[in-house]
Design an enzyme around this catalytic site. Structure first.
Site, PDB file in Angstrom:
ATOM      1  N   LYS A 158       0.864  -1.042   0.046  1.00 40.56           N
ATOM      2  CA  LYS A 158      -0.037  -0.136   0.021  1.00 40.56           C
ATOM      3  C   LYS A 158       0.671   1.288  -0.010  1.00 40.56           C
ATOM      4  O   LYS A 158       0.444   2.236  -0.505  1.00 40.56           O
ATOM      5  CB  LYS A 158      -1.005   0.053   1.151  1.00 40.56           C
ATOM      6  CG  LYS A 158      -2.090  -0.997   0.893  1.00 40.56           C
ATOM      7  CD  LYS A 158      -3.026  -1.088   2.194  1.00 40.56           C
ATOM      8  CE  LYS A 158      -3.964  -2.170   1.864  1.00 40.56           C
ATOM      9  NZ  LYS A 158      -4.661  -2.882   3.116  1.00 40.56           N
TER      10      LYS A 158
ATOM     11  N   LYS B  88      -3.937 -11.498  -7.690  1.00 40.21           N
ATOM     12  CA  LYS B  88      -5.271 -11.879  -7.581  1.00 40.21           C
ATOM     13  C   LYS B  88      -6.444 -11.044  -7.878  1.00 40.21           C
ATOM     14  O   LYS B  88      -6.246  -9.822  -8.022  1.00 40.21           O
ATOM     15  CB  LYS B  88      -5.318 -12.337  -6.016  1.00 40.21           C
ATOM     16  CG  LYS B  88      -4.955 -10.947  -5.326  1.00 40.21           C
ATOM     17  CD  LYS B  88      -5.084 -11.230  -3.670  1.00 40.21           C
ATOM     18  CE  LYS B  88      -4.486  -9.960  -2.837  1.00 40.21           C
ATOM     19  NZ  LYS B  88      -5.339  -9.019  -2.564  1.00 40.21           N
TER      20      LYS B  88
ATOM     21  N   LYS C  71     -10.852  -5.564  -5.122  1.00 34.72           N
ATOM     22  CA  LYS C  71     -11.715  -4.521  -5.145  1.00 34.72           C
ATOM     23  C   LYS C  71     -11.311  -3.515  -6.136  1.00 34.72           C
ATOM     24  O   LYS C  71     -12.275  -2.846  -6.724  1.00 34.72           O
ATOM     25  CB  LYS C  71     -12.107  -4.084  -4.021  1.00 34.72           C
ATOM     26  CG  LYS C  71     -13.121  -5.285  -3.221  1.00 34.72           C
ATOM     27  CD  LYS C  71     -13.803  -4.540  -1.902  1.00 34.72           C
ATOM     28  CE  LYS C  71     -13.627  -5.474  -0.797  1.00 34.72           C
ATOM     29  NZ  LYS C  71     -12.523  -5.250   0.139  1.00 34.72           N
TER      30      LYS C  71
HETATM   31  P1  TYM Z   1     -10.868  -7.398   2.255  1.00 34.43           P
HETATM   32  O1  TYM Z   1     -11.771  -6.545   2.296  1.00 34.43           O
HETATM   33  O2  TYM Z   1      -9.608  -6.955   1.355  1.00 34.43           O
HETATM   34  O3  TYM Z   1     -11.003  -8.739   1.879  1.00 34.43           O
HETATM   35  C1  TYM Z   1     -12.139  -9.266   2.445  1.00 34.43           C
HETATM   36  C2  TYM Z   1     -11.963 -10.980   2.221  1.00 34.43           C
HETATM   37  O4  TYM Z   1     -11.895 -11.366   1.174  1.00 34.43           O
HETATM   38  C3  TYM Z   1     -10.762 -12.244   0.891  1.00 34.43           C
HETATM   39  N1  TYM Z   1     -10.228 -11.955  -0.379  1.00 34.43           N
HETATM   40  C4  TYM Z   1      -9.713 -13.067  -0.929  1.00 34.43           C
HETATM   41  N2  TYM Z   1      -9.807 -14.448  -0.841  1.00 34.43           N
HETATM   42  C5  TYM Z   1      -9.238 -15.183  -2.063  1.00 34.43           C
HETATM   43  N3  TYM Z   1      -8.988 -14.736  -3.015  1.00 34.43           N
HETATM   44  C6  TYM Z   1      -8.857 -13.263  -3.408  1.00 34.43           C
HETATM   45  N4  TYM Z   1      -8.546 -12.964  -4.569  1.00 34.43           N
HETATM   46  C7  TYM Z   1      -9.341 -12.436  -2.255  1.00 34.43           C
HETATM   47  N5  TYM Z   1      -9.423 -11.152  -2.172  1.00 34.43           N
HETATM   48  C8  TYM Z   1      -9.979 -10.823  -1.078  1.00 34.43           C
HETATM   49  C9  TYM Z   1      -9.818 -11.695   2.180  1.00 34.43           C
HETATM   50  O5  TYM Z   1      -8.832 -12.502   2.465  1.00 34.43           O
HETATM   51  C10 TYM Z   1     -10.808 -11.213   3.183  1.00 34.43           C
HETATM   52  O6  TYM Z   1     -11.021 -12.577   3.939  1.00 34.43           O
HETATM   53  N6  TYM Z   1      -8.061  -6.601   6.337  1.00 34.43           N
HETATM   54  C11 TYM Z   1      -9.307  -7.317   5.895  1.00 34.43           C
HETATM   55  C12 TYM Z   1     -10.570  -6.767   6.469  1.00 34.43           C
HETATM   56  C13 TYM Z   1     -10.573  -7.028   7.995  1.00 34.43           C
HETATM   57  C14 TYM Z   1     -10.598  -8.270   8.650  1.00 34.43           C
HETATM   58  C15 TYM Z   1     -11.106  -7.620  10.090  1.00 34.43           C
HETATM   59  C16 TYM Z   1     -10.754  -9.457   8.236  1.00 34.43           C
HETATM   60  C17 TYM Z   1     -10.667  -6.025   8.858  1.00 34.43           C
HETATM   61  N7  TYM Z   1     -10.762  -6.589  10.105  1.00 34.43           N
HETATM   62  C18 TYM Z   1     -10.907  -8.800  10.839  1.00 34.43           C
HETATM   63  C19 TYM Z   1     -10.721 -10.495   9.279  1.00 34.43           C
HETATM   64  C20 TYM Z   1     -10.788 -10.161  10.554  1.00 34.43           C
HETATM   65  C21 TYM Z   1      -9.291  -7.008   4.530  1.00 34.43           C
HETATM   66  O7  TYM Z   1      -8.613  -6.079   3.828  1.00 34.43           O
HETATM   67  O8  TYM Z   1     -10.256  -7.778   3.754  1.00 34.43           O
END
Ligand code: TYM
Length: 333
Positions: free
Chosen positions: A115, A197, A200
């Site tokens: 980032k 991957k 968003k």
């Molecule tokens: P975020 O918003 O980037 O993604 C949400 C969830 O989707 C999964 N994910 C994927 N899994 C497989 N392949 C992909 N291409 C892919 N892209 C996204 C992520 O692994 C995630 O599970 N830091 C976290 C948000 C968060 C969080 C938490 C997660 C904040 N507090 C507490 C767990 C527990 C995040 O940025 O997810």
């Protein structure tokens, strides 16, 4: 496998449309887990501020993430579906955990480095301590299982470190949280261009969103990179072809996969047909979710009720944990 009364927690940032990676890496497991465990699923609006400081679209994005979660099968009566900023204790626990997090390790975090590279003019302290806030989200509910995709593995490892340090210094309050995928490896859904991957906010033409129209899904899949085909039987697949097969495993039936696998091995595969099959099955998978999410998203009153109901459950659990934390830390005079 989960035993006893496990607590499950996970979150998704409202930084754009949800995609297949979010579904297969996370939400699919939320839906299964909500049947048997106490689940807290959260829209991580505070985390979104570390990369998206402009809040004009936040309200819409939060509503969309909620609507998309519900359209995928989350039942707000079963799980607590809430918004991170509605649980004020998150900020308090984040503050305490910050004293147990060290600069050197934060700077080395993969997501921080990525980032920082993407936003060199906004390397804020929130970005640096992002994993600390995430640890606070999880342990605020004393959760042990965290259904997430592969990209979150390091954050979970850091959360366990903060838990160990807290417990060692102030007493055993928190269990160590683990990334969870029913005993399987964590999922990484690859992008359609074979590079990285699905995501968003980056790589939008190579990512399939749950809100994409049928035409757009077909267009994106048909544009996926291929080549002239294998030239000798049993040739290993290049990454971008392997990715197409991996995506097929998510949505196509086994007969179709076997058919194309055999054609690949015999060097008579037609990539146009392969992609057409994938596109048709993706449309079949995504379109009902898209349609359901659209109708839920327009019902703002219902979404407010969902958030309120989720906040009540999440706040009750947070209050209980924080009274233990304050007492353990000696902050109870
Ligand atoms: P975020 O918003 O980037 O993604 C949400 C969830 O989707 C999964 N994910 C994927 N899994 C497989 N392949 C992909 N291409 C892919 N892209 C996204 C992520 O692994 C995630 O599970 N830091 C976290 C948000 C968060 C969080 C938490 C997660 C904040 N507090 C507490 C767990 C527990 C995040 O940025 O997810």
């Amino acid at each position: 496998m989960i035993k006893g009364k496990a607590i499950v927690m996970s979150g998704i940032r409202p930084t754009g449309f949800l995609h297949l990676g979010n579904y297969f890496g996370a939400i699919q497991n939320y839906v299964k887990l909500q049947e048997s465990y106490t689940c807290y699923f959260m829209v991580a609006d505070l985390h979104a501020l570390t990369t998206h400081p402009d809040t004009k679209t936040l309200n819409d994005n939060v509503h969309r993430v909620l609507a998309e979660n519900i359209a995928c099968g989350i039942d707000p009566e079963k799980a607590a579906l809430y918004c991170q900023s509605h649980v004020r204790e998150t900020a308090e626990l984040y503050l305490y955990l910050n004293m147990l997090a060290y600069l050197g390790e934060l700077e080395k975090t993969t997501t921080f480095k990525e980032k920082a590279r993407l936003q060199p003019d906004n390397i804020n302290a929130g970005l640096l301590t992002y994993p600390v806030l995430q640890a606070a989200d999880i342990i605020l509910h004393r959760a042990t299982w965290v259904p997430v995709g592969k990209d979150q593995e390091q954050h979970l490892e850091m959360a366990r470190n903060y838990v160990k340090r807290f417990n060692h210094r102030y007493g055993e309050i928190f269990p160590e949280p683990m990334a969870y995928n029913f005993g399987e490896d964590l999922v990484k859904v690859p992008s359609l261009d074979g590079e990285g991957k699905m995501s968003k906010s980056e790589n939008q033409l190579a990512t399939l969103y749950l809100a994409d129209t049928d035409e757009l899904i077909t267009k994106k899949v048909m544009k996926a990179k291929t080549d002239g085909g294998p030239t000798s039987p049993g040739m290993p697949k290049p990454d971008y072809i392997e990715n197409i097969f991996q995506l097929m495993k998510l949505v196509c039936d086994q007969n179709a996969i076997d058919h194309f696998e055999e054609a690949y091995q015999n060097c008579n595969i037609r990539y146009g047909d392969l992609k057409k099959q994938l596109a048709d099955d993706m449309v079949k998978f995504i379109s009902p979710i898209r349609e359901k999410a659209e109708s839920i998203q327009n019902d703002k009153k219902y979404l407010s009720q969902v958030m309120e109901m989720g906040a009540i459950k999440a706040n009750a659990s947070a209050a209980e944990t924080m009274s233990l934390v304050r007492a353990a830390m000696g902050l109870n005079y």
